[in-house]
Design a protein around this motif. Sequence first.
Motif, mmCIF file in Angstrom:
data_model
loop_
_atom_site.group_PDB
_atom_site.id
_atom_site.type_symbol
_atom_site.label_atom_id
_atom_site.label_comp_id
_atom_site.label_asym_id
_atom_site.label_seq_id
_atom_site.Cartn_x
_atom_site.Cartn_y
_atom_site.Cartn_z
ATOM 1 N N ALA A 1 -40.146 13.031 33.217
ATOM 2 C CA ALA A 1 -39.303 13.849 32.323
ATOM 3 C C ALA A 1 -37.846 13.804 32.795
ATOM 4 C CB ALA A 1 -39.815 15.283 32.302
ATOM 5 N N LYS A 2 -37.281 12.626 32.771
ATOM 6 C CA LYS A 2 -35.889 12.485 33.221
ATOM 7 C C LYS A 2 -34.955 12.373 32.020
ATOM 8 C CE LYS A 2 -35.691 10.873 37.886
ATOM 9 N NZ LYS A 2 -36.852 10.120 38.356
ATOM 10 N N VAL A 3 -33.747 12.912 32.192
ATOM 11 C CA VAL A 3 -32.747 12.737 31.155
ATOM 12 C C VAL A 3 -31.883 11.551 31.544
ATOM 13 C CG1 VAL A 3 -30.751 13.752 30.020
ATOM 14 C CG2 VAL A 3 -32.726 15.171 30.541
ATOM 15 N N LYS A 4 -31.995 10.471 30.791
ATOM 16 C CA LYS A 4 -31.219 9.277 31.126
ATOM 17 C C LYS A 4 -29.961 9.188 30.298
ATOM 18 C CE LYS A 4 -35.375 6.748 32.313
ATOM 19 N NZ LYS A 4 -36.397 6.747 31.266
ATOM 20 N N GLU A 5 -30.082 9.653 29.069
ATOM 21 C CA GLU A 5 -28.892 9.579 28.237
ATOM 22 C C GLU A 5 -28.900 10.647 27.162
ATOM 23 O OE1 GLU A 5 -29.724 5.601 26.148
ATOM 24 O OE2 GLU A 5 -27.956 6.341 25.092
ATOM 25 N N VAL A 6 -27.724 11.136 26.864
ATOM 26 C CA VAL A 6 -27.589 12.193 25.861
ATOM 27 C C VAL A 6 -26.464 11.830 24.918
ATOM 28 C CG1 VAL A 6 -27.147 14.637 25.452
ATOM 29 C CG2 VAL A 6 -28.189 13.918 27.573
ATOM 30 N N GLU A 7 -26.734 11.999 23.650
ATOM 31 C CA GLU A 7 -25.731 11.657 22.649
ATOM 32 C C GLU A 7 -25.553 12.867 21.735
ATOM 33 O OE1 GLU A 7 -25.589 8.018 19.472
ATOM 34 O OE2 GLU A 7 -27.149 8.010 21.001
ATOM 35 N N PHE A 8 -24.329 13.264 21.536
ATOM 36 C CA PHE A 8 -24.067 14.369 20.608
ATOM 37 C C PHE A 8 -24.103 13.819 19.194
ATOM 38 C CE2 PHE A 8 -20.737 16.952 18.353
ATOM 39 C CZ PHE A 8 -21.557 18.062 18.167
ATOM 40 N N MET A 9 -24.986 14.346 18.359
ATOM 41 C CA MET A 9 -25.198 13.778 17.028
ATOM 42 C C MET A 9 -24.457 14.524 15.933
ATOM 43 S SD MET A 9 -27.007 11.212 17.712
ATOM 44 C CE MET A 9 -27.754 10.638 16.196
ATOM 45 N N GLY A 10 -23.779 15.606 16.322
ATOM 46 C CA GLY A 10 -22.973 16.288 15.332
ATOM 47 C C GLY A 10 -23.363 17.739 15.125
ATOM 48 N N SER A 11 -22.475 18.438 14.446
ATOM 49 C CA SER A 11 -22.668 19.850 14.147
ATOM 50 C C SER A 11 -22.931 20.007 12.669
ATOM 51 C CB SER A 11 -21.405 20.633 14.474
ATOM 52 O OG SER A 11 -21.126 20.554 15.843
ATOM 53 N N SER A 12 -23.871 20.840 12.333
ATOM 54 C CA SER A 12 -24.185 21.061 10.924
ATOM 55 C C SER A 12 -23.921 22.509 10.576
ATOM 56 C CB SER A 12 -25.653 20.756 10.650
ATOM 57 O OG SER A 12 -26.038 19.600 11.344
ATOM 58 N N VAL A 13 -23.323 22.698 9.431
ATOM 59 C CA VAL A 13 -23.045 24.057 8.985
ATOM 60 C C VAL A 13 -24.283 24.642 8.325
ATOM 61 C CG1 VAL A 13 -21.569 25.501 7.538
ATOM 62 C CG2 VAL A 13 -20.623 23.497 8.683
ATOM 63 N N ARG A 14 -25.013 23.806 7.615
ATOM 64 C CA ARG A 14 -26.220 24.276 6.933
ATOM 65 C C ARG A 14 -27.419 23.466 7.411
ATOM 66 N NH1 ARG A 14 -23.435 23.249 1.327
ATOM 67 N NH2 ARG A 14 -22.892 21.497 2.675
ATOM 68 N N PRO A 15 -28.592 24.095 7.398
ATOM 69 C CA PRO A 15 -29.792 23.372 7.834
ATOM 70 C C PRO A 15 -29.956 22.042 7.099
ATOM 71 C CG PRO A 15 -30.289 25.697 7.576
ATOM 72 C CD PRO A 15 -28.871 25.516 7.105
ATOM 73 N N LYS A 16 -29.560 22.005 5.828
ATOM 74 C CA LYS A 16 -29.789 20.753 5.098
ATOM 75 C C LYS A 16 -28.827 19.622 5.501
ATOM 76 C CE LYS A 16 -27.355 21.714 0.703
ATOM 77 N NZ LYS A 16 -26.339 20.671 0.798
ATOM 78 N N ASP A 17 -27.808 19.957 6.268
ATOM 79 C CA ASP A 17 -26.891 18.915 6.747
ATOM 80 C C ASP A 17 -27.323 18.318 8.095
ATOM 81 O OD1 ASP A 17 -25.290 19.572 4.584
ATOM 82 O OD2 ASP A 17 -24.210 21.097 5.726
ATOM 83 N N CYS A 18 -28.391 18.823 8.678
ATOM 84 C CA CYS A 18 -28.840 18.363 10.004
ATOM 85 C C CYS A 18 -29.235 16.894 9.954
ATOM 86 C CB CYS A 18 -30.052 19.173 10.461
ATOM 87 S SG CYS A 18 -29.652 20.862 10.905
ATOM 88 N N PRO A 19 -29.225 16.203 11.117
ATOM 89 C CA PRO A 19 -29.696 14.812 11.138
ATOM 90 C C PRO A 19 -31.125 14.735 10.590
ATOM 91 C CG PRO A 19 -28.821 15.454 13.286
ATOM 92 C CD PRO A 19 -28.818 16.679 12.447
ATOM 93 N N LYS A 20 -31.459 13.552 10.116
ATOM 94 C CA LYS A 20 -32.796 13.306 9.559
ATOM 95 C C LYS A 20 -33.859 13.804 10.545
ATOM 96 C CE LYS A 20 -34.933 9.146 7.492
ATOM 97 N NZ LYS A 20 -36.272 9.634 7.684
ATOM 98 N N ASP A 21 -34.875 14.492 10.024
ATOM 99 C CA ASP A 21 -35.856 15.051 10.964
ATOM 100 C C ASP A 21 -36.960 14.034 11.237
ATOM 101 O OD1 ASP A 21 -36.701 15.358 8.374
ATOM 102 O OD2 ASP A 21 -37.596 17.335 8.677
ATOM 103 N N ASP A 22 -36.606 13.068 12.081
ATOM 104 C CA ASP A 22 -37.532 11.980 12.374
ATOM 105 C C ASP A 22 -37.902 11.942 13.844
ATOM 106 O OD1 ASP A 22 -35.047 11.312 13.295
ATOM 107 O OD2 ASP A 22 -34.925 9.377 12.282
ATOM 108 N N ARG A 23 -37.554 13.019 14.573
ATOM 109 C CA ARG A 23 -37.860 13.038 15.995
ATOM 110 C C ARG A 23 -38.260 14.439 16.410
ATOM 111 N NH1 ARG A 23 -33.416 9.347 15.892
ATOM 112 N NH2 ARG A 23 -34.002 7.461 17.007
ATOM 113 N N PRO A 24 -39.088 14.539 17.471
ATOM 114 C CA PRO A 24 -39.435 15.887 17.945
ATOM 115 C C PRO A 24 -38.175 16.642 18.370
ATOM 116 C CG PRO A 24 -40.357 14.185 19.397
ATOM 117 C CD PRO A 24 -39.711 13.481 18.257
ATOM 118 N N GLU A 25 -38.209 17.939 18.171
ATOM 119 C CA GLU A 25 -36.992 18.732 18.335
ATOM 120 C C GLU A 25 -37.293 20.087 18.969
ATOM 121 O OE1 GLU A 25 -34.487 18.115 14.993
ATOM 122 O OE2 GLU A 25 -34.095 20.241 14.740
ATOM 123 N N PHE A 26 -36.442 20.501 19.890
ATOM 124 C CA PHE A 26 -36.551 21.827 20.502
ATOM 125 C C PHE A 26 -35.283 22.604 20.193
ATOM 126 C CE2 PHE A 26 -39.209 19.107 23.015
ATOM 127 C CZ PHE A 26 -40.338 19.882 23.228
#
Length: 200
Positions: A1-26
């Motif tokens: 469980a290592k963090v090798k890389e982190v990328e900021f994908m952006g800020s969304s004002v509304r839930p519908k503007d969030c990045p595509k929900d194609d990955r597990p998310e916490f």
Amino acid sequence: AKVKEVEFMGSSVRPKDCPKDDRPEFAMLGRSNVGKSSLINSLVRKKEVALTSKKPGKTQLINHFLVNKSWYLVDLPGYGFANAPESARMDWSSFTKGYFLNRETLVGILLLVDASVPPKKIDLDCANWIGRNNIPMTIVFTKCDKTKNSKGQRVDENIKSFQELIKENYKIHPPWIMTSSATGLGRDELLLHMSQLRNY
Ligand code: GDP
């Protein structure tokens, strides 16, 4: 469980503007000043990945961080600004609740609770709401490096009372982790916990 890389994908004002929900998310949630930005920065071992801009009344944003190109850590607006107008609080709840209930890939919520203060009603209410909606939740106690606060209230006792209150009042038994961004306590445990939940 290592963090090798982190990328900021952006800020969304509304839930519908969030990045595509194609990955597990916490999703990380907690009272303003709970130590959320510090914890995100400590998890990804980068200073100021989580930009700290949290004035009451400011536009609230959902920030997505892509970790190891495989999962999202999501920074949600803090709640419970002491001096926010009632309307701002209401905005928070419909906004964030909409995101929780509609995000298909949400693996769980990390509810951050400041261990240096006795249980707060707003955190208990929040835990109760998450529990009632059957969303998997982990309680992440923050600032566990402090043993006592300025009033002499003890961290271990604050934690114990919080756990007892949610057990007795709401009949929920979420897993919990003690953390400190100051010492790194709980960092590896939290990363491992999230990797186990993703693979579950
Ligand atoms: P946020 O509003 O939830 O993003 O909180 P911040 O990360 O900005 O932290 C709020 C305050 O708590 C700051 O003064 C931090 O220095 C302090 N803080 C955050 N994490 C810790 C911690 O692990 N230990 C201690 N002692 N203080 C912390």
